[in-house]
Design a protein around this motif. Structure first.
Motif, short mmCIF file in Angstrom:
data_model
loop_
_atom_site.label_atom_id
_atom_site.label_comp_id
_atom_site.label_asym_id
_atom_site.label_seq_id
_atom_site.Cartn_x
_atom_site.Cartn_y
_atom_site.Cartn_z
N SER A 1 58.01 -14.37 35.51
CA SER A 1 58.63 -13.50 34.51
C SER A 1 58.48 -12.05 34.91
N GLY A 2 59.27 -11.20 34.30
CA GLY A 2 59.21 -9.78 34.62
C GLY A 2 57.86 -9.15 34.34
N ARG A 3 57.14 -9.71 33.34
CA ARG A 3 55.86 -9.12 32.96
C ARG A 3 54.90 -9.08 34.13
N GLY A 4 54.99 -10.06 35.00
CA GLY A 4 54.12 -10.08 36.17
C GLY A 4 54.35 -8.87 37.06
N TYR A 5 55.58 -8.42 37.13
CA TYR A 5 55.91 -7.28 37.96
C TYR A 5 55.52 -5.95 37.30
N PHE A 6 55.49 -5.94 35.96
CA PHE A 6 55.26 -4.70 35.25
C PHE A 6 53.79 -4.28 35.24
N ARG A 7 52.89 -5.24 35.37
CA ARG A 7 51.46 -4.97 35.21
C ARG A 7 50.87 -4.30 36.44
N LEU A 8 50.10 -3.25 36.23
CA LEU A 8 49.39 -2.60 37.34
C LEU A 8 48.43 -3.57 38.00
N THR A 9 47.82 -4.42 37.21
CA THR A 9 46.81 -5.33 37.75
C THR A 9 47.41 -6.43 38.63
N SER A 10 48.73 -6.54 38.67
CA SER A 10 49.37 -7.51 39.57
C SER A 10 49.37 -7.03 41.02
N TYR A 11 49.00 -5.78 41.24
CA TYR A 11 49.12 -5.17 42.56
C TYR A 11 47.74 -4.88 43.13
N ALA A 12 47.53 -5.33 44.35
CA ALA A 12 46.22 -5.20 44.98
C ALA A 12 46.11 -4.00 45.91
N TYR A 13 47.22 -3.51 46.36
CA TYR A 13 47.22 -2.40 47.33
C TYR A 13 48.08 -1.26 46.79
N TRP A 14 47.59 -0.05 46.97
CA TRP A 14 48.28 1.13 46.46
C TRP A 14 48.33 2.22 47.52
N GLY A 15 49.44 2.96 47.52
CA GLY A 15 49.53 4.13 48.37
C GLY A 15 48.87 5.32 47.70
N GLN A 16 48.90 6.45 48.40
CA GLN A 16 48.24 7.65 47.89
C GLN A 16 49.16 8.46 46.98
N GLY A 17 50.43 8.13 46.97
CA GLY A 17 51.38 8.79 46.08
C GLY A 17 52.13 9.92 46.74
N THR A 18 53.32 10.18 46.23
CA THR A 18 54.13 11.31 46.70
C THR A 18 54.71 12.02 45.48
N GLN A 19 54.65 13.34 45.50
CA GLN A 19 55.07 14.13 44.34
C GLN A 19 56.58 14.27 44.30
N VAL A 20 57.13 14.02 43.13
CA VAL A 20 58.55 14.27 42.88
C VAL A 20 58.63 15.25 41.72
N THR A 21 59.29 16.37 41.96
CA THR A 21 59.45 17.38 40.93
C THR A 21 60.94 17.66 40.73
N VAL A 22 61.39 17.52 39.49
CA VAL A 22 62.79 17.74 39.17
C VAL A 22 62.89 18.97 38.27
N SER A 23 63.57 19.97 38.75
CA SER A 23 63.70 21.21 37.98
C SER A 23 64.98 21.17 37.14
N SER A 24 64.90 21.83 36.00
CA SER A 24 66.06 21.83 35.08
C SER A 24 67.00 22.99 35.36
#
Length: 129
Positions: free
Chosen positions: A106-129
């Motif tokens: 089900s989709g709920r499995g994909y939505f949960r943070l705890t379903s994921y074992a590996y994470w990247g460090q992140g990349t910043q996205v900034t949208v100006s108005s």
């Protein structure tokens, strides 16, 4: 060492587009579900999009449906997030994540943070108005 490395973030005007990439190293994730999450300042990390190991199941948060497209290239061990019609409320750090499962019933499995074992460090996205 397993690593997920995001790239492609930056500053863009409202209505613009960006394409995020997440390259995996240390092991192959071609048999794993992958997802994108984001976290804005002062807010909890939230689900953005995810897909099963072969891409036959794809899910999006309602807030990005119709604007974002998630895809993967298993030959390159890479997952992408194409972001169009960007809005200031899309501003956040975007994280790539890999599950230990090829997919969920089900989709709920994909939505949960705890379903994921590996994470990247992140990349910043900034949208100006």
């Amino acid at each position: 060492q397993v690593q997920l490395v995001e790239s492609g973030g930056g500053l863009v005007q409202a209505g613009g587009s960006l394409r995020l990439s997440c390259a995996a190293s240390g092991r192959t994730f071609s048999s794993n579900a992958m997802g994108w999450f984001r976290q804005a300042p002062g807010k909890e990390r939230e689900f953005v999009a995810a897909l099963s190991w072969n891409g036959d199941k794809i899910y999006y948060a309602d807030s990005v449906k119709g604007r974002f497209i998630i895809s993967r290239d298993n030959t390159k061990n890479t997952v992408y997030l194409e972001m169009n019609s960007l809005k200031p409320e899309d501003t956040a750090v975007y994280y790539c994540a890999a599950s230990n499962s090829g997919g969920y019933s089900s989709g709920r499995g994909y939505f949960r943070l705890t379903s994921y074992a590996y994470w990247g460090q992140g990349t910043q996205v900034t949208v100006s108005s």
